[in-house]
Design a protein around this motif. Structure first.
Motif, PDB file in Angstrom:
ATOM      1  N   SER C  17       0.851  -1.205   0.000  1.00 15.95           N
ATOM      2  CA  SER C  17       0.000   0.000   0.000  1.00 15.95           C
ATOM      3  C   SER C  17       0.876   1.240   0.000  1.00 15.95           C
ATOM      4  CB  SER C  17      -0.863  -0.011   1.264  1.00 15.95           C
ATOM      5  OG  SER C  17      -0.031  -0.118   2.390  1.00 15.95           O
ATOM      6  N   ILE C 286     -13.249   9.643  -0.504  1.00 16.42           N
ATOM      7  CA  ILE C 286     -13.641   8.373  -1.142  1.00 16.42           C
ATOM      8  C   ILE C 286     -14.363   8.611  -2.476  1.00 16.42           C
ATOM      9  CG2 ILE C 286     -15.137   6.358  -0.843  1.00 16.42           C
ATOM     10  CD1 ILE C 286     -14.178   6.377   2.129  1.00 16.42           C
ATOM     11  N   ARG C 289     -11.717  10.292  -5.155  1.00 20.55           N
ATOM     12  CA  ARG C 289     -10.734   9.426  -5.836  1.00 20.55           C
ATOM     13  C   ARG C 289     -11.436   8.540  -6.836  1.00 20.55           C
ATOM     14  NH1 ARG C 289     -10.256   4.227  -3.094  1.00 20.55           N
ATOM     15  NH2 ARG C 289      -8.020   3.980  -3.356  1.00 20.55           N
ATOM     16  N   LYS C 290     -12.674   8.161  -6.506  1.00 21.57           N
ATOM     17  CA  LYS C 290     -13.398   7.279  -7.425  1.00 21.57           C
ATOM     18  C   LYS C 290     -13.712   8.046  -8.720  1.00 21.57           C
ATOM     19  CE  LYS C 290     -15.665   3.324  -7.723  1.00 21.57           C
ATOM     20  NZ  LYS C 290     -14.447   3.149  -8.561  1.00 21.57           N
ATOM     21  N   GLY C 293     -10.642   9.164 -10.626  1.00 24.00           N
ATOM     22  CA  GLY C 293      -9.637   8.121 -10.833  1.00 24.00           C
ATOM     23  C   GLY C 293      -8.304   8.447 -10.194  1.00 24.00           C
ATOM     24  N   GLU C 295      -7.070   6.928  -7.627  1.00 23.12           N
ATOM     25  CA  GLU C 295      -6.666   5.844  -6.712  1.00 23.12           C
ATOM     26  C   GLU C 295      -5.158   5.762  -6.565  1.00 23.12           C
ATOM     27  OE1 GLU C 295      -8.974   5.595  -8.951  1.00 23.12           O
ATOM     28  OE2 GLU C 295     -10.763   4.666  -8.104  1.00 23.12           O
ATOM     29  N   ASP C 296      -4.425   6.213  -7.601  1.00 19.08           N
ATOM     30  CA  ASP C 296      -2.959   6.144  -7.495  1.00 19.08           C
ATOM     31  C   ASP C 296      -2.428   7.124  -6.464  1.00 19.08           C
ATOM     32  OD1 ASP C 296      -2.921   4.222  -9.274  1.00 19.08           O
ATOM     33  OD2 ASP C 296      -1.961   5.353 -10.912  1.00 19.08           O
ATOM     34  N   THR C 299      -4.331   6.503  -1.964  1.00 18.61           N
ATOM     35  CA  THR C 299      -4.290   5.037  -2.006  1.00 18.61           C
ATOM     36  C   THR C 299      -4.957   4.448  -0.773  1.00 18.61           C
ATOM     37  OG1 THR C 299      -2.248   4.974  -0.767  1.00 18.61           O
ATOM     38  CG2 THR C 299      -2.064   5.217  -3.151  1.00 18.61           C
ATOM     39  N   MET C 300      -5.079   3.139  -0.748  1.00 17.58           N
ATOM     40  CA  MET C 300      -5.639   2.447   0.423  1.00 17.58           C
ATOM     41  C   MET C 300      -4.888   2.851   1.672  1.00 17.58           C
ATOM     42  SD  MET C 300      -8.266   1.136  -0.281  1.00 17.58           S
ATOM     43  CE  MET C 300      -8.564   0.660   1.410  1.00 17.58           C
ATOM     44  N   HIS C 373     -10.098  -1.743   5.134  1.00 15.05           N
ATOM     45  CA  HIS C 373      -9.798  -1.744   3.703  1.00 15.05           C
ATOM     46  C   HIS C 373     -11.039  -1.919   2.845  1.00 15.05           C
ATOM     47  CE1 HIS C 373      -5.288  -1.779   3.631  1.00 15.05           C
ATOM     48  NE2 HIS C 373      -5.596  -1.720   4.905  1.00 15.05           N
ATOM     49  N   VAL C 375     -13.764   0.017   1.351  1.00 20.60           N
ATOM     50  CA  VAL C 375     -13.999   1.443   1.084  1.00 20.60           C
ATOM     51  C   VAL C 375     -15.449   1.832   1.399  1.00 20.60           C
ATOM     52  CG1 VAL C 375     -13.967   3.220  -0.683  1.00 20.60           C
ATOM     53  CG2 VAL C 375     -12.203   1.463  -0.667  1.00 20.60           C
TER      54      VAL C 375
END
Lengths: 1062, 181, 461
Positions: C17, C286, C289-290, C293, C295-296, C299-300, C373, C375
């Protein structure tokens, strides 16, 4: 502004001003006539034509429409209860148009207060005080009325007058609002059409002329209780003029018991005057002699004098000092709440109790009582006997003649007559049995014997027992196409239920507008002195009577002077006259005691009839706020929390907690407002004597089980904006034979399943084990005078963040207040006095239900011996059956370490050099932080624009020395700072310190029991300093170290050890 | 040459990686140039040292600001409550100093932060909408993925060819003349 | 290593992660982030979302307009409950703001790399939350047009604010907080504004971004001072953010009302603030990021860390409740003891239990690595916590006032439609501002992401 003009027009006494029209340019236009149009029409005429024009006008349907339109006002909306006054302004202007009438209407020749040029001895801005009296039932309350530039603004008690001794009651305080009531009737009307006074006089003369032949056959006069010699004289002269005419009387809220009781006991009508001050032991048989009825203000004062506690006295002296009060009553009254011992009995059982007591005292007869009551009775009887000659038995206004007769007998047996009470000739000019009098009238009407009915002041259509069907007697009968009474003339201040059914209605003047006289409870002849010329085209009962007499148009003033002259043959009139006006009473006119021989034995009484045990007893009582309904349109009284129930704006069927449990009647506290505002209560249908009312049921701790109280005076159909359709009309189930007490099986009460929101300002009556209101018994007090402060954990002075910092000295004057809880009986006079003095707005039921009422002083009512709850006041607790009740007036405590001041972000509330906790309204931005941080919650906030800024009459009412607060600012008790400053100015002018008693706050002044004392705590000899020196003196929530300037003296009751042991 | 000089602001070299930039700067300074400035899309670690930049004035200005805010703040409250308009508020002494602390604290912070930010901008002579380096077409990359070094013409040792040669020695990707208008 | 079991090797964690996805260059991060603002077409979703939020904000303006016309009487407040929704919402919003400053300042001082990609919009969130909070103290006054009396200005009467009042402390604390947060945010933005200036194609955009970036050119000398200024701001913002909620808690702790007058308030208000703040950051991060995009970049690891912070602060808050409770009983002060009974058995007890559920019981699920983890779960959890914290303020502000010292004055409170309209309206305003923000400014600090790229590339070497 219109109102001002109008007033001037009446006040100016020379003709020139009469046609002074408002400087509003008139424009005529089509559609419904408006005021501009009226004025235009008027202006288009010359002065001479004037009132002819108006007569024409009066015929004009549009114009009528304009006048008789019920003022359309907004229904209270979700968030705002304020009244839309626009239509009101129009009406003001309407009366302006009529001002033109004064050209032909009468003008008072006597000069009273008003002035055109500033008279000598009057300084603008300095109020003047005039003595007068307020006639009320068989009493006249002596008043001093404060007048600002000719506007009566505040009622005070007249210290020289025996009936008030300088105090007042809530009614007297609020009566000034009646004067300025915008809904008052303003002109003479016939069938609702505007008429001129002269046209009325003409037709009155016509009627009189027509009656000449028939010796007044069919001429009837209906009045309430008359204690005015001149009025009685006038009526008498009419009766001699028309021998066949008759005079009837109907006073709905005063029972015949007292009158008939005297007759029963002594064979003739007699008036009883009590001297509570001289009594060591007092027994009240359902009498609220401290809270209502003739002389109650005086009695409360006298009684409270025997409640003084001086800790330095010897123990034995205390006991001799403090009297003991026993009360037997069905529903808690102010008197019952003050009692040392209170026995709840059903109204009908009170007679049994009286009989049993008489029997116990060896007067014969007998009465069956429950064992508990029996035991109570024994103790009381012993106590009474122990204090022969110094005891007193008082029978209640609403108890039957037998109880009164028994009371007379018992007092005689206890040798109290002449010691603690005495008898005089009746105060009423013509005592009669009112019920019979009204019955006779109704019978005659039905028999068609009545042609002309003149109704003076009373409102029989609303107040008569419903089985008399009084309305139907006046109403036009569709079937026979006829009316039973040809001409009905109604004289009243408002166009009410009776006026609607009358042919003529004469708007009656307020007592502050007319000359007159009245006798006080002890016979003292008092003068009613007007403070202002009538605001509208109103007339007094005397003028109306004169209109039928041989010399119409004679002025009250002359009538009065004539009468007084007749009273004292000495030719010289002016001097005593002036003195009388100044004092407000004729010196030494009180009735002398008469010795009455008792012609009555308890044994001779027929067997008593009492309500069967399994039935519910319904009793009728005048409402403590609107009385018999005459004050229904008075906002101050409507919003005044009733002494015991703390309800406002409504009456409710009062039921004892146990009975409520049995009938499954419950309350639920609303989420908005909650305990301090809004409580939903079950609605019940009451089917009684073939009639029905729908009422909200309300639990009253201390009420006798199986008793339902139906307070009179509500459910008015035509009282004005404020009073119409509030509460339920108890008269609707009140019949001539159940005038005070009715009974029915419990099935007479049916739950409708609905709930009704009641505005209750204090639903929570449990002290939750906190020492809010310190109480004790005389025994405790003797052992430990300091009991009130024992458990108070006062923090040590050095416990401070600012240790060592110099404290503020307050070395000149240090204003402070002491409130003796031992004296306060919760009568509410102070609350209204404060409202009147400080321009406190009325907020309306909706806002009260949101917990936003504005009273600067509130009277908290607590019950003792209750288990602490988690604040759930609704929980039933057997202690509620007859709990000791206490009252605690709570104004701003004027803390020295005021928690409110420290948190104000803008410094809008801060301390004066004399230690007053001042509010600076124009600095306040309304964060309400001060209120949150006030442990006593005495601060009041203008959540909306509560103050009425438009209605002209209400502008006249205001006290010019007190800011009229607007929306968004905090306000609270100021210790009547305006009065302090007046005294300060005087003292600076005289260059002398302010004397003790020179400053009297409004609440202190109104208080009948002298429970509230204000003064300078730095002056060791001031009354307040002396009181604070007593060990009974304690600070409310002292442990918070706010150091309140207002402190309380613990309440001490004087129970009978014999009963305590049980 | 002199004429030329007056027309150019300096010579700019472009690099792809921060390490190259640092290397170049070290070289250039070693060569004795002083009026050198580097431009990077993010603060490059070690660049300041390479440029020989010492401690700057910002912390000191910030300190002054904080002191002004704090001291001024407290005495203003004292003056307002005890001298300008003394009032008996809930029996508390006029100088209830403990109650004045929170505001004093906040004003300290406020003063310090304002000083830090505006001090920084002032020292950086910002805002400054135009600057010669913006004349370089590729300089737009200075704010995304390229690294630049500029040897200014004002440098006494400045000589066009020399500088160009020097830059070539440190494997510069591009060399541009920065015109001075 | 089986799923559900957290890995223990720290390098392993970073690999599994990371704080930034693999294979990113200076150019790619710049492109990706600036594209959201510059090139990416405005989606229909954005318009719809914005419209909804904006209309809610419109509702707020109507509610406030009516308030000014009629007065605060249109709310549910009364005597004794002088403060209702207005103050509850004020405290709630201020609290939410705190996470932003905390992430950008404290985590910066602690040199926490993972803060980089979330600090920008966290700070934006702070500003918008403070903006929403700032409305209430103004409009809750009876005469809002006189509210300027609370500021120290030379008035003709020579009057000054009353500095002993916590409300005045509020004025200074909140306005300082607003100012500093704004500067901190803007200083951070300068290099990115320069980037946008250099990358935008339309001239107007160039000009606007150009003005805002004040001619920033990434000069080494500038960076040098810039960094120390930024560091100082971080250092100043840290005590500030702690002081602000302390001062807010003084509004209650300084008063004598039972349930307000307690020394535990400052710490547990601050903890609560961070608690709700992180919850709000999650609530925003949340979906962000969705949709974009990211997510990079978010991150988690970020979500995981924030969940942990929530868990920790949640426990501090729980401790606060416990001690408030304990001290009331231990003090033996009859009013405080009664208050505790009130909370447990009084008419408002359900609110108290709901608050315990939302703030203490449910968050314990965050102990589970698996749930941290998940989401969707985190998103729901974050909303639950925000509701819980709102309830906490309601319990403290309103319920304490309903039953204080003198039983005769006890009352109750319930909000009116206008209370709700104003509250929901501010949420609308908050979201509106967020929508505008993500549209016109880089939601993630590009410059700092480049730094991150540089460092990670060093890691790999």
């Amino acid at each position: 502004m219109d109102g001002m003009r109008e007033r001037e027009q009446h006040e100016y006494l020379d003709e020139r001003h009469e046609h002074d029209e408002p400087a509003v340019e008139a424009k005529l236009h089509q559609g419904p006539m408006d005021l501009a149009a009226v004025r235009a029409k008027l202006q288009s005429k010359t002065d001479k034509q004037y009132w002819r024009t108006l007569e024409e006008l009066a015929g004009d349907p549009e114009f009528e429409e304009l006048l008789h339109r019920e003022f359309p006002r907004q229904a209270p909306s979700e968030w705002d209860d304020s009244v839309d006054r626009r239509d009101f302004l129009k009406l003001m202007a309407a009366s302006l148009a009529f001002a033109g009438l004064s050209g032909c209407g009468r003008t008072p020749e006597q000069y009273v207060v008003p002035y055109v040029k500033q008279p000598d001895g009057m300084t603008l801005g300095k109020p003047q005080f005039y003595a007068t009296v307020m006639p009320f039932g068989a009493d006249a309350i002596g008043l001093l009325v404060e007048s600002h530039e000719g506007r009566p603004t505040k009622i005070e008690g007249n210290p020289d007058h025996p009936s008030s001794l300088g105090a007042t009651n809530a009614f007297a305080q609020a009566s000034v609002l009646n004067l300025y009531d915008p809904d008052r009737a303003r002109t003479v009307t016939k069938f609702g059409e505007i008429q001129t006074w002269s046209s009325f006089v003409e037709s009155a003369q016509a009627i009189a002329a027509a009656m000449k032949g028939s010796n007044g056959e069919g001429f009837r006069i209906l009045t309430g209780i008359i204690t005015s010699p001149t009025l009685a004289e006038q009526i008498q002269s009419l009766l001699t003029l028309f021998p066949k005419a008759k005079w009837h009387q109907w006073e709905p809220a005063v029972g015949d018991g007292a009158r008939e009781g005297a007759k029963l006991a002594f064979g003739s009508y007699l008036n009883t005057v009590y001297r509570p001050e001289k009594a060591d032991v007092i027994l009240s048989l359902d009498s609220d002699f401290l809270g209502s009825g003739p002389g109650h203000i005086r009695y409360a004062r006298e009684f409270s004098r025997r409640r003084n506690l001086d800790q330095f006295a010897m123990a034995d002296r205390i006991s001799s000092e403090m009297s003991r009060l026993y009360v037997v009553e069905p529903t808690p009254s102010v008197t019952g709440a003050t009692a040392d011992h209170r026995l709840p009995l059903r109204a009908s059982e009170v007679e049994l109790f009286a009989r049993a007591l008489a029997a116990k005292l060896g007067l014969g007869g007998s009465g069956a009582l429950s064992p508990a009551a029996e035991k109570w009775l024994d103790a009381v009887a012993k106590d009474l006997q122990k204090h022969k000659g110094a005891s007193l038995v008082v029978a209640g206004e609403h108890q039957p003649a037998e109880v009164h007769a028994l009371a007379h007998a018992i007092n005689a047996a206890l040798a109290n007559v002449g010691a603690t009470l005495y008898y005089t000739q009746p105060v009423e000019e013509r005592p009669v049995n009112h019920l019979e009098s009204l019955r006779e009238l109704c019978a005659d009407i039905d028999a068609g014997k009545v042609e002309t009915l003149l109704i003076l002041g009373v409102n029989p259509v609303y107040t008569a027992p419903y089985d008399f069907h009084f309305a139907s007697k006046l109403r036009f009968d569709e079937k026979s196409k006829s009316k039973k009474v040809r001409t009905v003339i109604h004289v009243s201040s408002h166009f009410d239920e009776t006026s609607e059914l009358s042919d003529w209605h004469v708007a009656e003047s307020h007592y502050l507008e007319t000359w007159g006289d009245a006798r006080a409870f002890d016979g003292t002849l008092s003068v009613i002195q007007p403070l202002i010329a009538p605001l509208y085209h109103t007339h007094s009962a005397r003028e109306v009577l004169a209109a039928f007499g041989d010399k119409p148009g004679v002025s009250d003033y002359d009538v009065l002077r004539e009468h007084l002259k007749a009273g004292n043959p000495s030719a010289e009139l002016e001097k005593p006259w002036r003195k009388t006006l100044n004092d407000g009473l004729v010196a030494g006119s009180a009735f002398a005691p008469v010795n009455a021989a008792l012609k009555f034995s308890a044994a001779s009484l027929p067997a008593a009839k009492s309500t069967p045990a399994d039935e519910i007893e319904f009793i009728f009582r005048p409402d403590p706020c609107v009385y018999d309904g005459r004050f229904a349109n008075n906002g101050w009284l409507q919003e005044l929390p009733k002494p015991v129930t703390k309800l406002t704006w409504d009456n409710a069927a009062l039921i004892s907690p146990k009975t409520a449990e049995k009938l499954e009647l419950a309350h639920s506290v609303a989420w908005r407002g909650g305990e301090h505002g809004k409580v939903y209560s079950n609605v019940i249908d009451i089917l009684l004597s073939n009639s029905k009312v729908t009422a909200a049921a309300w639990r009253v701790p201390g009420q006798a089980d199986g008793v339902v109280v139906l307070p009179l005076g509500y459910g008015r159909k035509k009282a004005g904006y404020t009073g119409t359709n509030k509460g339920f009309n108890a008269y609707a189930v009140r019949t001539s034979d159940t005038l005070w007490t009715a009974s029915a099986s419990s099935s007479a009460i049916k739950k409708t399943g609905e709930d009704y929101p009641l505005a209750c300002t204090q639903y929570h009556f449990n002290m939750e084990g906190r020492q809010i209101l310190a109480t004790g018994t005389l025994e405790q007090y003797r052992k430990n005078p300091n009991f009130a402060n024992e458990h108070a954990e006062l923090p040590p002075k050095e416990l401070s963040l600012y240790k060592g910092e110099a404290e503020f000295p307050y070395d000149r004057d240090k204003w402070a207040m002491a409130i003796d809880l031992n004296k306060c009986n919760g009568c509410n006079a102070c609350v209204v006095a404060c409202q009147s003095e400080n321009n406190i707005p009325v907020v309306g039921k909706d806002q009260v239900m949101r917990g936003r009422e504005m009273h600067w002083i509130r009277i908290d009512r607590y019950y003792e011996k209750l288990k602490p709850t988690v604040g759930d006041a609704a929980a039933y607790d057997e202690a509620l059956d007859n709990p000791p009740t206490f009252f605690q007036p709570v104004p701003c405590q004027q803390c020295e370490n005021a928690p409110c001041e420290q948190v104000c972000p803008v410094g809008a509330t801060a301390h004066s050099a004399e230690g007053l906790n001042d509010m600076t309204y124009n600095r306040c931005i309304g964060t309400r932080y001060c209120s949150n941080n006030c442990p006593y919650k005495v601060r009041r906030f203008n959540f909306l624009r509560f103050q009425d800024w438009e209605t002209p009459q209400l502008k006249l009412l205001r006290n010019p020395e007190v800011t009229v607060r607007s929306r968004g600012v905090m306000e609270k008790c100021t210790y009547c700072v305006q009065r302090i400053n007046n005294a300060r100015i005087e003292s600076e002018k005289a260059n002398a310190p302010i004397q003790d008693g020179a400053i009297v706050t409004a609440c202190e002044q109104a208080c009948p029991t002298e429970a509230i004392v204000f003064g300078n705590a730095n002056d060791k000899n001031s009354r307040v300093a002396k009181l604070k020196a007593q060990q009974r003196n304690y600070s409310l929530l002292g442990e918070l170290n706010a150091r309140p300037r207002t402190t309380y003296l613990a309440a001490v009751r004087n129970p009978n050890p014999e009963l305590e042991s049980a | 040459m002199h004429l030329q000089r007056s027309h150019i602001y300096g010579v700019m070299g472009e690099f792809g990686e921060p390490e190259e930039l640092i290397h170049a700067v070290e070289k250039i300074r070693a060569a004795g140039y002083r009026r050198v400035n580097a431009y990077s899309p993010f603060p490059v670690e070690g660049l300041s040292e390479a440029m020989g930049l010492k401690r700057n004035m910002v912390p000191f200005i910030c300190l002054l600001g904080g002191l002004a805010g704090g001291v001024g703040g407290f005495f203003f409250q004292y003056w307002a409550a005890a001298i300008a308009y003394p009032m008996n508020v809930g029996g508390r002494p006029l100088n209830s100093w403990p109650a004045f602390i929170p505001v004093t604290f906040e004003l300290t912070i406020l003063g310090a932060s304002l000083a830090a930010v505006f001090g920084m901008l002032a020292l950086n002579k910002l805002p400054q909408p135009h600057h010669p380096v913006f004349n370089v077409h590729r300089f737009t990359h200075a704010s995304s993925d390229r690294f630049f070094v500029c040897i200014e013409a004002k440098d006494p040792k400045f000589h066009l060819e020399e500088v160009a040669r020097l830059l070539q020695n440190v494997h510069v990707h591009h060399i541009t003349e920065v015109s001075d208008d | 290593m089986s799923a559900g079991q957290p890995p223990f090797d720290s390098r392993e964690i970073r690999r599994l992660s990371p704080v930034i996805g693999p294979g990113h260059t200076y150019g790619s991060v710049t492109d990706k982030i600036s594209a959201i603002v510059l090139t990416r077409p405005t989606s229909l979703g954005w318009y719809i979302g914005f419209l909804i939020a904006f209309s809610l904000m419109g509702m707020m303006t109507v509610a406030i307009g009516w308030l000014v016309i009629k007065g605060v009487g249109i709310w549910g407040i009364n005597i004794p409950i002088g403060w209702g929704f207005a103050i509850v919402n004020f405290v709630w919003w201020i609290g939410i703001g705190h996470a932003g400053t905390l992430i950008s300042a404290i985590l910066f001082l602690l040199n926490q790399k993972w803060r980089t990609s979330i600090n920008r919009f966290a700070e934006a969130m702070t500003l918008f939350a403070v903006a929403c909070a700032g409305i209430f103290p103004l409009i809750h006054t009876g005469r809002p047009w006189m509210a300027f009396y609370m500021f120290p200005y030379p008035s003709t009467m020579g009057l000054w604010p009353q500095f002993r009042s916590p409300l005045i402390w509020d004025v200074f604390a909140v306005s300082t907080y607003g100012t500093v947060s704004l500067m901190f945010w803007f200083v951070g933005l300068i290099p990115d504004l320069a980037t946008l200036r250099d990358r935008s194609v339309q001239r107007p955009m160039k000009i606007i971004y150009g003005m805002l970036s004040m001619g920033w050119r990434g000069s080494a000398r500038h960076w040098h001072r810039y960094q120390s200024a930024y560091l100082l701001l971080a250092g100043l913002a840290t005590p500030l953010v702690l002081s602000v909620h302390t001062v807010v808690s003084f509004d209650f702790a300084i008063a004598i009302v039972p349930g307000w007058h307690t020394t535990i308030f400052p710490p547990y208000f601050v903890a609560g603030a961070i608690y709700s703040g992180f919850a709000m950051v999650l609530t925003i991060a949340i979906p962000l990021r969705k949709v974009y995009g990211l997510e990079d970049f978010i991150t988690m690891r970020h979500l995981d860390n924030m969940a942990k912070v929530m868990l920790a602060t949640g426990l501090i808050v729980a401790y606060g409740y416990f001690f408030e409770f304990f001290l009331s009983l231990y003090s033996g002060n009859k009013f405080d003891v009664f208050l505790v009974q009130q909370r447990l058995h009084g008419p408002y007890a359900p609110f108290y239990y709901a608050l315990i559920l939302c703030n203490i019981l449910l968050p314990q699920i965050l102990w589970s690595y698996k749930m941290r983890h998940n989401v969707t779960f985190l998103f729901i959890m974050s909303i639950v916590v925000n509701i819980g914290m709102w309830l906490e303020r309601f319990v403290i502000v309103v319920i304490s006032l309903t039953r204080d010292f003198v039983p005769s004055a006890w009352g109750r409170y319930s909000p009116t439609v206008w209370d709700w309209a104003t509250f929901i309206g501010t949420i609308g305003m908050f979201v509106t501002l967020l929508f505008l923000f993500v549209r016109v400014l880089p939601a993630i600090s590009i410059a700092e992401m480049r730094e991150l790229v540089a460092e990670t590339s060093e890691d790999e070497k």
